[in-house]
Design a protein around this motif. Structure first.
Motif, short mmCIF file in Angstrom:
data_model
loop_
_atom_site.label_atom_id
_atom_site.label_comp_id
_atom_site.label_asym_id
_atom_site.label_seq_id
_atom_site.Cartn_x
_atom_site.Cartn_y
_atom_site.Cartn_z
N ASP B 9 0.84 -1.19 0.00
CA ASP B 9 0.00 0.00 0.00
C ASP B 9 0.88 1.25 0.00
O ASP B 9 1.75 1.39 0.86
CB ASP B 9 -0.90 0.03 1.24
N LEU B 10 0.61 2.13 -0.94
CA LEU B 10 1.40 3.36 -1.05
C LEU B 10 0.46 4.55 -1.12
O LEU B 10 -0.45 4.60 -1.94
CB LEU B 10 2.28 3.31 -2.31
N SER B 11 0.67 5.51 -0.23
CA SER B 11 -0.15 6.73 -0.22
C SER B 11 0.72 7.94 -0.48
O SER B 11 1.66 8.21 0.27
CB SER B 11 -0.85 6.89 1.14
N LEU B 12 0.42 8.63 -1.56
CA LEU B 12 1.07 9.90 -1.86
C LEU B 12 0.01 10.95 -2.14
O LEU B 12 0.16 11.82 -2.98
CB LEU B 12 2.01 9.75 -3.07
N GLY B 13 -1.09 10.85 -1.43
CA GLY B 13 -2.18 11.82 -1.60
C GLY B 13 -1.78 13.18 -1.06
O GLY B 13 -1.01 13.29 -0.11
N GLY B 14 -2.28 14.21 -1.71
CA GLY B 14 -2.05 15.57 -1.21
C GLY B 14 -0.61 16.01 -1.27
O GLY B 14 -0.20 16.89 -0.51
#
Lengths: 114, 164
Positions: B9-14
């Motif tokens: 899981d990878l989050s680069l939101g915002g």
């Protein structure tokens, strides 16, 4: 043996000394194992300590999201570290949302993903 | 050299990513061999439309086990023109859920997704420009046992049961 799946320390003013307790496993009998598999430190002021710490390589979950309210403050940006340092073979969950990441950092990161 | 082999899981939101940088991330996510794809979050960035075109490197085959549970592109600036290239990628990589809420999508998106997104079981299209679409266009998606469409003024969610 790990005692916790993950621990959420978001929103605290935890300093390096405090984080070291978790990373070095001093709160449990096995000092070689971190306190938990996952460390959630969203909104932490200085993320670079965790990103650059070799002990972080034992974690499989690392959440270092910033926040919109803090993002204008350059001191909370994830800066001055190499993406090569954050990706390791055991990391499963990585949250860097709402941070100021440079184009170079993203490019390094992508190279590691391939 | 040590490589990441299990990133799920990878989050680069915002992170204020534009099309160019985001397409590099998305392209690596699709084609990278050292990943266990779970969820990719590129929500609330500055994606306008070229991300999927640039990420679609036809010379490179996706990982054989290329399935992805969730792609989150909500809260960007995507228009209908972006969805064609996206569906071409989805045809090659099985995606279970797709979050396109809060963009600028209209009727053409529905057509693209109906025809070219067979693996997707849940699509969130809330907060787009579908209010401009005639209700009949949405009802065309309703096929017994195939598609379930829930449409309100505030929210449009399409659920398509996985075929056995």
């Amino acid at each position: 043996m790990f005692s916790l799946d993950h621990i959420d320390l978001s929103g605290n003013s935890i300093n390096e000394e405090g984080l070291n307790l978790f990373l070095k496993g001093k709160l449990q009998t096995d000092e070689n194992a971190p306190f938990a598999r996952g460390l959630i430190c969203n909104d932490m002021k200085d993320k670079n300590f965790l990103v650059n710490n070799p002990k972080s390589r034992k974690l499989d979950r690392l959440e270092l999201a910033g926040s919109f309210s803090l993002i204008q403050d350059p001191s909370v940006a994830v800066s001055g570290f190499s993406m090569a340092g954050i990706l390791h073979s055991g990391l499963q969950i990585l949250d860097l949302s709402n941070n100021n990441l440079s184009a170079d950092q993203i490019t390094q990161f992508v190279e590691r993903l391939h | 050299m040590q490589h990441s082999r299990t990133l799920r899981d990878l989050s680069l939101g915002g992170c204020k990513l534009g099309d160019t940088l985001a397409s590099k991330v998305f392209g690596a996510w699709i084609h990278g061999r050292n990943l266990a794809r779970g969820a990719l979050d590129l929500s609330v960035n500055l994606l306008a439309g070229h991300i999927f075109q640039q990420a679609d490197d036809k010379s490179e085959k996706p990982n054989e086990a290329a399935t992805c549970k969730l792609l989150n592109f909500s809260g960007n600036l995507l228009t209908d023109e972006a969805i064609g290239p996206l569906t071409r990628l989805i045809e090659r990589v099985e995606v279970e859920s797709l979050d396109l809420s809060g963009n600028r999508l209209g009727k053409d998106t529905l057509v693209w997704l109906r025809e070219r997104a067979p693996s997707v079981t849940t699509i969130d299209l809330s907060g787009n420009h579908l209010s401009l679409v005639k209700s009949a266009s949405i009802l065309e998606l309703r096929e017994p046992g195939d598609l379930q469409v829930r449409y309100t003024k505030e929210q449009t969610t399409i659920k398509k049961p996985r075929k056995l």
